[in-house]
Structure formats: C-alpha cells, structure tokens
Design an enzyme around this catalytic site. Structure first.
Site, short mmCIF file in Angstrom:
data_model
loop_
_atom_site.label_atom_id
_atom_site.label_comp_id
_atom_site.label_asym_id
_atom_site.label_seq_id
_atom_site.Cartn_x
_atom_site.Cartn_y
_atom_site.Cartn_z
N HIS A 1 0.84 -1.21 0.00
CA HIS A 1 0.00 0.00 0.00
C HIS A 1 0.87 1.26 0.00
CE1 HIS A 1 -2.75 3.19 1.13
NE2 HIS A 1 -1.87 3.49 2.08
N HIS B 1 1.37 5.37 -2.58
CA HIS B 1 1.81 6.74 -2.25
C HIS B 1 3.02 7.24 -3.04
CE1 HIS B 1 -0.83 7.52 1.20
NE2 HIS B 1 -0.66 6.25 1.55
N GLU C 1 -5.57 9.72 0.57
CA GLU C 1 -5.93 8.30 0.58
C GLU C 1 -7.07 7.96 -0.38
OE1 GLU C 1 -4.24 5.97 1.79
OE2 GLU C 1 -3.05 6.81 3.42
N SER D 1 -4.23 1.39 -4.42
CA SER D 1 -3.61 0.14 -3.99
C SER D 1 -4.64 -0.92 -3.63
CB SER D 1 -2.68 0.39 -2.79
OG SER D 1 -3.45 0.79 -1.66
CO CO Z 1 -1.81 5.32 2.99
#
Ligand code: CO
Ligand code: PHE
Length: 294
Positions: free
Chosen positions: A149, A154, A195, A214
């Site tokens: 993730h 990110h 997010e 993700s």
């Molecule tokens: Co995150």
C-alpha cells in the site's frame, strides 16, 4: 502510511512503543523495538523471502492491469519509478531516484506511527513506508497499511512536483494543527485527498488517492459504482466529515486539478479550525444542499 487514530506511543530507551488503530485488540505487527525515536527503522531488505517478493509481484501486476481508465494520468506515468515489479524495491535505491526528482525520500517504519512523528517526517520530505508485507492470505484485503500500500499507493505521486509540495505542506500544517488541537480535521483532509481522492479529468473521473489506487476492489468501485456519492472538493466540509476505516467509502471528494488542491489548502487553516469546531460533524454518507454532486 497513515497515522493512527489515537496513538499511544511513548519513546522508551530502546525502540518505541507500538501503535495500533483505535483502541484495537489486534496486536501490532511491526517490530517497534528496533525503531529509532523518530519511528524510522532499517528496511532489512535481505529478510524478505521469495514468498514476499512473489506476493508483491502479484499485487503489483493485478493493480497495474486496472489502472487504465481508473487512475489519473499523473499516477500512471509515475508508477514506472517503482522499478522492477518482481522484487520489493530497496528503499535506498528508490530514495535516490525520488530525491533527484522532487527532493523526497522514503524511510522505513515498523507500521503505523503517531501523528506527530508522521507529520514531522512529511515536513522533512521523508515519506514513511511500512517495511513488512501482508501475508498471502491477505492478498485481497489487509487492514493496516503494508509495504505494498505505502509504496504502490503513495510513492508514484511523490515524483510529481505539485503533489510532492502538497505532502510537505500537509506535514508542516499537521505540526501546527497539533498545537491547535485540530489533528482530527487534518486527518480527514488526508483521508479524503491523499488516501481516497478522485480528480475530474477531460476523460472522466480518475483516482489519485493511495487507498484506492492500492486496493483490488475499491479502485473500480470508487470511480464507477453507483453506490457511493462523489462530491466536489470543499475543504471545510471535508474537515467536518467522518470516514470509514473498515469498508469502502460512502463519499469521495473530487478535485478539479492538483493546482486547485494546492491553492485551496494554501491559506492559514487556524481560522477554519474554529469554524469547523462550531459546525456540526457530518456522517460519512451525509449529503448537504450545498454539495456539488458528480
Ligand atoms: Co496510505
Ligand atoms: N495551509 C495549512 C495550514 O495553515 C497547511 C496545509 C497545507 C495543510 C496543505 C494541509 C495541506 O495549516
């Protein structure tokens, strides 16, 4: 990486106290005993097993295959910076490339870290990446952020100069929000942008948030399902809105451009925090007459 809701972490002589989501009965997964006082640790790349690398590759391949038509172009363009998908990247190599592009680095952490430590790292343009990978049984879903993730979700956009600056500004703003007792409001902003953010493009809505990029299922859901609502980005409205940590989101907020995101978040938030504190809190699924609905 995201900060825990109610961190309870005291620096101890060796290592740091573990951090979990909420009050949580689940034991923390990471090795907090060998973390430094800023919560960073060594990646220990040699400790990844063949099973880890293979699982990373399968996660990567499944996710890359769904990006066209669902992820924003900036993300698709940048994902190649993660390098060879057959191996979990070495953070030091990734950091070298990232530093050349935007002066950011990635640093290893044992897992969730306290908000204050999280903000401090972002303000220094150091992005904390969880060192451990989920187990094969968690191929479809893992509760806490793991290395997949954190890296896949990110790191690509940290190669984008505008987004890179937003993340640093967020960290600096977080340190100030801590002093103003407003961390919860900034956590909501993080949640609904970094997010779970969507962006409006000439080709249609696309994802730029790491939590959706993700996720095996939520990427398509967030962009195409008729169940959730998609609302125009509205800073103070977002600061009032609770979010779900254990299911797909009920609401996604849509920015027009990264330029808009940066311009809207540039002013001093201190006066906003008072206004938000005086306004009613909103449930994740709330709908207001003033919402711009997509
Ligand atoms: Co995150
Ligand atoms: N402008 C915000 C403040 O004054 C800082 C910030 C920038 C916060 C970008 C989040 C995102 O605190």
């Amino acid at each position: 990486m995201s900060a825990a809701q109610k961190p309870d972490a005291k620096a101890v002589n060796r290592g740091v106290a573990p951090v979990t989501y909420g009050t949580g009965e689940r034991p923390p997964r990471g090795d907090y005993a060998s973390a430094r006082s800023d919560f960073t640790c060594d990646q220990s790349w040699e400790h990844y097993t063949a099973v880890d690398h293979d699982l990373y590759r399968r996660l990567y391949e499944r996710q890359v295959a769904q990006l066209p038509g669902l992820a924003c172009d900036e993300f698709i363009e940048a994902v190649r910076h993660l390098g060879d998908p057959r191996r979990i990247p070495r953070f030091d190599e990734l950091s070298d490339a990232l530093h050349k592009a935007t002066r950011w680095q990635v640093v290893a952490v044992p897992g969730l870290i306290p908000e204050e430590a999280f903000f401090a790292l972002l303000a220094q343009r150091r992005f904390p990446v969880t060192e451990w990978l989920r187990s094969p049984a968690e191929f479809d879903y893992v509760v806490e952020p793991d290395v997949f993730h954190d890296l896949f979700g990110h790191v690509p956009l940290l190669f984008n100069p505008m987004f890179a600056d937003y993340m640093q500004a967020y960290g600096a703003g977080g340190l100030r929000a801590g002093r103003l007792q407003a961390c919860e409001y900034l956590a909501r902003l993080y949640w609904y942008t970094v997010e779970f953010g969507l962006i409006d493009t000439p080709a249609g809505l696309r994802a730029y948030g790491a939590g959706i990029l993700s996720s095996a299922g939520e990427l398509r859901y967030s962009v195409t399902s008729s169940r959730p609502q998609r609302l125009g980005f509205d800073l103070k409205r977002i600061m009032r809105t609770r979010y779900k940590i254990d299911s797909y989101q009920a609401s996604y907020f849509v920015i027009d451009s990264f330029r808009q995101l940066i311009a809207t978040t540039a002013p001093d938030f201190a006066p906003y925090y008072g206004q938000v504190a005086d306004a009613t809190e909103l449930a994740a699924e709330a709908r207001l007459a003033t919402d711009r609905v997509f």
